[in-house]
Design a protein around this motif. Structure first.
Motif, PDB file in Angstrom:
ATOM      1  N   GLN A 195      19.578  97.342  44.078  1.00  0.00           N
ATOM      2  CA  GLN A 195      20.804  97.618  44.811  1.00  0.00           C
ATOM      3  C   GLN A 195      21.706  96.386  44.896  1.00  0.00           C
ATOM      4  N   GLN A 196      21.346  95.319  44.194  1.00  0.00           N
ATOM      5  CA  GLN A 196      22.158  94.108  44.190  1.00  0.00           C
ATOM      6  C   GLN A 196      22.688  93.766  42.799  1.00  0.00           C
ATOM      7  N   ILE A 197      21.990  94.240  41.774  1.00  0.00           N
ATOM      8  CA  ILE A 197      22.358  93.905  40.402  1.00  0.00           C
ATOM      9  C   ILE A 197      22.602  95.172  39.599  1.00  0.00           C
ATOM     10  N   SER A 198      23.782  95.288  39.021  1.00  0.00           N
ATOM     11  CA  SER A 198      24.136  96.409  38.155  1.00  0.00           C
ATOM     12  C   SER A 198      24.953  95.869  36.994  1.00  0.00           C
ATOM     13  N   LEU A 199      24.305  95.673  35.858  1.00  0.00           N
ATOM     14  CA  LEU A 199      24.988  95.123  34.693  1.00  0.00           C
ATOM     15  C   LEU A 199      26.002  96.107  34.120  1.00  0.00           C
ATOM     16  N   LEU A 200      25.894  97.363  34.531  1.00  0.00           N
ATOM     17  CA  LEU A 200      26.901  98.352  34.135  1.00  0.00           C
ATOM     18  C   LEU A 200      28.257  98.008  34.739  1.00  0.00           C
ATOM     19  N   ASP A 201      28.237  97.425  35.941  1.00  0.00           N
ATOM     20  CA  ASP A 201      29.472  97.103  36.667  1.00  0.00           C
ATOM     21  C   ASP A 201      29.982  95.701  36.396  1.00  0.00           C
ATOM     22  N   THR A 202      29.081  94.733  36.285  1.00  0.00           N
ATOM     23  CA  THR A 202      29.516  93.346  36.107  1.00  0.00           C
ATOM     24  C   THR A 202      28.381  92.482  35.569  1.00  0.00           C
ATOM     25  N   PRO A 203      28.711  91.495  34.734  1.00  0.00           N
ATOM     26  CA  PRO A 203      27.696  90.527  34.297  1.00  0.00           C
ATOM     27  C   PRO A 203      27.664  89.272  35.181  1.00  0.00           C
TER      28      PRO A 203
ATOM     29  N   TYR B 116      27.260  87.092  38.794  1.00  0.00           N
ATOM     30  CA  TYR B 116      26.536  87.141  40.073  1.00  0.00           C
ATOM     31  C   TYR B 116      26.520  85.770  40.750  1.00  0.00           C
ATOM     32  N   HIS B 117      26.697  85.802  42.076  1.00  0.00           N
ATOM     33  CA  HIS B 117      26.595  84.595  42.890  1.00  0.00           C
ATOM     34  C   HIS B 117      25.181  84.543  43.457  1.00  0.00           C
ATOM     35  N   ILE B 118      24.503  83.429  43.242  1.00  0.00           N
ATOM     36  CA  ILE B 118      23.127  83.247  43.689  1.00  0.00           C
ATOM     37  C   ILE B 118      23.068  82.070  44.653  1.00  0.00           C
ATOM     38  N   CYS B 119      22.334  82.244  45.733  1.00  0.00           N
ATOM     39  CA  CYS B 119      22.114  81.142  46.683  1.00  0.00           C
ATOM     40  C   CYS B 119      20.633  81.098  47.032  1.00  0.00           C
TER      41      CYS B 119
ATOM     42  N   LYS C  10      19.452  84.855  47.521  1.00  0.00           N
ATOM     43  CA  LYS C  10      20.542  85.788  47.815  1.00  0.00           C
ATOM     44  C   LYS C  10      21.336  86.051  46.549  1.00  0.00           C
ATOM     45  N   SER C  11      21.671  87.315  46.315  1.00  0.00           N
ATOM     46  CA  SER C  11      22.406  87.699  45.117  1.00  0.00           C
ATOM     47  C   SER C  11      23.611  88.554  45.497  1.00  0.00           C
ATOM     48  N   GLN C  12      24.778  88.207  44.952  1.00  0.00           N
ATOM     49  CA  GLN C  12      25.995  88.976  45.178  1.00  0.00           C
ATOM     50  C   GLN C  12      26.644  89.308  43.841  1.00  0.00           C
ATOM     51  N   ALA C  13      26.885  90.591  43.603  1.00  0.00           N
ATOM     52  CA  ALA C  13      27.600  91.001  42.406  1.00  0.00           C
ATOM     53  C   ALA C  13      29.078  90.672  42.564  1.00  0.00           C
ATOM     54  N   LEU C  14      29.672  90.086  41.532  1.00  0.00           N
ATOM     55  CA  LEU C  14      31.101  89.732  41.535  1.00  0.00           C
ATOM     56  C   LEU C  14      31.796  90.706  40.585  1.00  0.00           C
ATOM     57  N   LEU C  15      32.517  91.663  41.154  1.00  0.00           N
ATOM     58  CA  LEU C  15      32.922  92.847  40.412  1.00  0.00           C
ATOM     59  C   LEU C  15      34.245  92.733  39.663  1.00  0.00           C
TER      60      LEU C  15
END
Length: 326
Positions: free
Chosen positions: A7-15, A17-20, A167-172
């Motif tokens: 629920q945090q990573i979707s390569l279909l939407d974006t490659p 990601y912000h990681i902390c 922590k992972s955030q998708a950057l869309l």
């Protein structure tokens, strides 16, 4: 409750990601422990060297990074197209740079004779490795575990060095990507560790500025490709000059001794990103506070939520306030 990675990573939407990743037990990544006077600055070298080593092995590029006192920021790009071109031999060669592999993959690598069944097993294992070499979870595991062991040996202790989960955030979209990169690049300036971006040691912005002075871009980082409307190879589809202007100008505004307004040139760049000056300053000072999950316009957030199976779109109010402005 922490969200599963699905629920945090979707390569279909974006490659992107912000990681902390943060340390525990008041462990230091760098800096000086005021209680003991011991310096841990050398650990920055460990981490940065390992980050760039992994980027050479994985099909993952580094867009931005900053090593702070007790945490590490990364903006990563998963290069799906690159990994499609890798042969089985290349996948195994890359994997064996980091891990032992299996007895059969070692035999194959060493040109030992294998029967039909064994070769099929090697091919199946290589397919697994191929998926791992584009996995952010495996990238972070390969980064954090060796650093933890090295730090524990130095500290003469055992146990966890990092928090259990990164922590992972998708950057869309472009606005989310660039504001997050600027947030990461300006971390040392905001924290008072460095007075200016170019003096921020062990950060991507320092590497980009040093290379730009020579008219180049650092090979260790994902390049800016310029005009986003032209067909370009893989890279950040934005002008490097404009990005450096954004970071430099924002850094000056954020400094306590140089408060001021963003100049008209920078404001024009923000207008092209459809981000207001007020929103940009919010994003580059409190990115993680504003967004706890995926980041992008309201439209992109809704699409992302649908693709990962969420019934409710999180962060839509902040997206409308910060990233949907003209």
């Amino acid at each position: 409750m922490p969200k599963p990675r699905s629920q945090q990573i979707s390569l279909l939407d974006t490659p992107y990601y912000h990681i902390c990743s943060r340390t525990v037990r008041k462990a230091f990544l760098c800096g000086v422990d005021k209680e003991t006077g011991i310096s841990f600055e050398h650990r920055r070298t460990w981490i940065e060297k390992r980050i760039f080593q992994l980027a050479q092995v994985f099909s993952i590029d580094i867009c931005a990074h900053a090593v702070m006192h007790n945490h590490l920021h990364l903006v990563l790009h998963v290069d799906i197209e690159q990994i499609k071109t890798w042969s089985m031999d290349e996948v195994l060669e890359r994997w064996h740079q980091l891990f032992k592999g299996t007895l059969l993959t070692q035999k194959y690598q060493n040109k030992k004779s294998l029967d039909k069944f064994q070769l099929a097993m090697v091919e199946s294992t290589a397919d697994i490795y191929k998926q791992r070499l584009m996995s952010i979870s495996w990238f972070m595991r390969s980064l954090n575990e060796p650093i933890a062991r090295q730090a524990n040996r130095e500290d003469q202790c055992t146990g966890h060095f990092w928090e259990g989960r990164f922590k992972s955030q998708a950057l869309l979209d472009e606005g989310a990507l660039l504001s997050c990169m600027a947030y990461v690049d300006l971390n040392p300036v905001r924290a008072g560790i460095a007075p200016t971006p170019e003096q921020s040691a062990f950060t991507s912005i320092q590497l980009r500025i040093k290379a730009a002075i020579r008219g180049q871009q650092p090979t260790s980082l994902l390049s800016f490709t310029g005009n986003e409307h032209q067909h370009k190879p893989t890279g950040i589809r934005f002008s490097l000059k404009d990005y450096l202007t954004l970071v430099d100008e924002t850094g000056r505004v954020l400094r306590d001794d140089k408060r001021g307004a963003i100049n008209h040139k920078t404001a024009n760049i923000l207008a092209r990103l459809h981000i207001s000056e007020e929103s940009w300053l919010k994003l580059t000072t409190d990115f993680e506070g504003i967004f706890t999950g995926a980041v992008g316009t309201a439209e992109h957030l809704c699409e992302f939520s649908e693709h990962i199976g969420l019934q409710r779109t999180h962060g839509i109010t902040n997206a409308q306030a910060c990233l949907n402005t003209a």
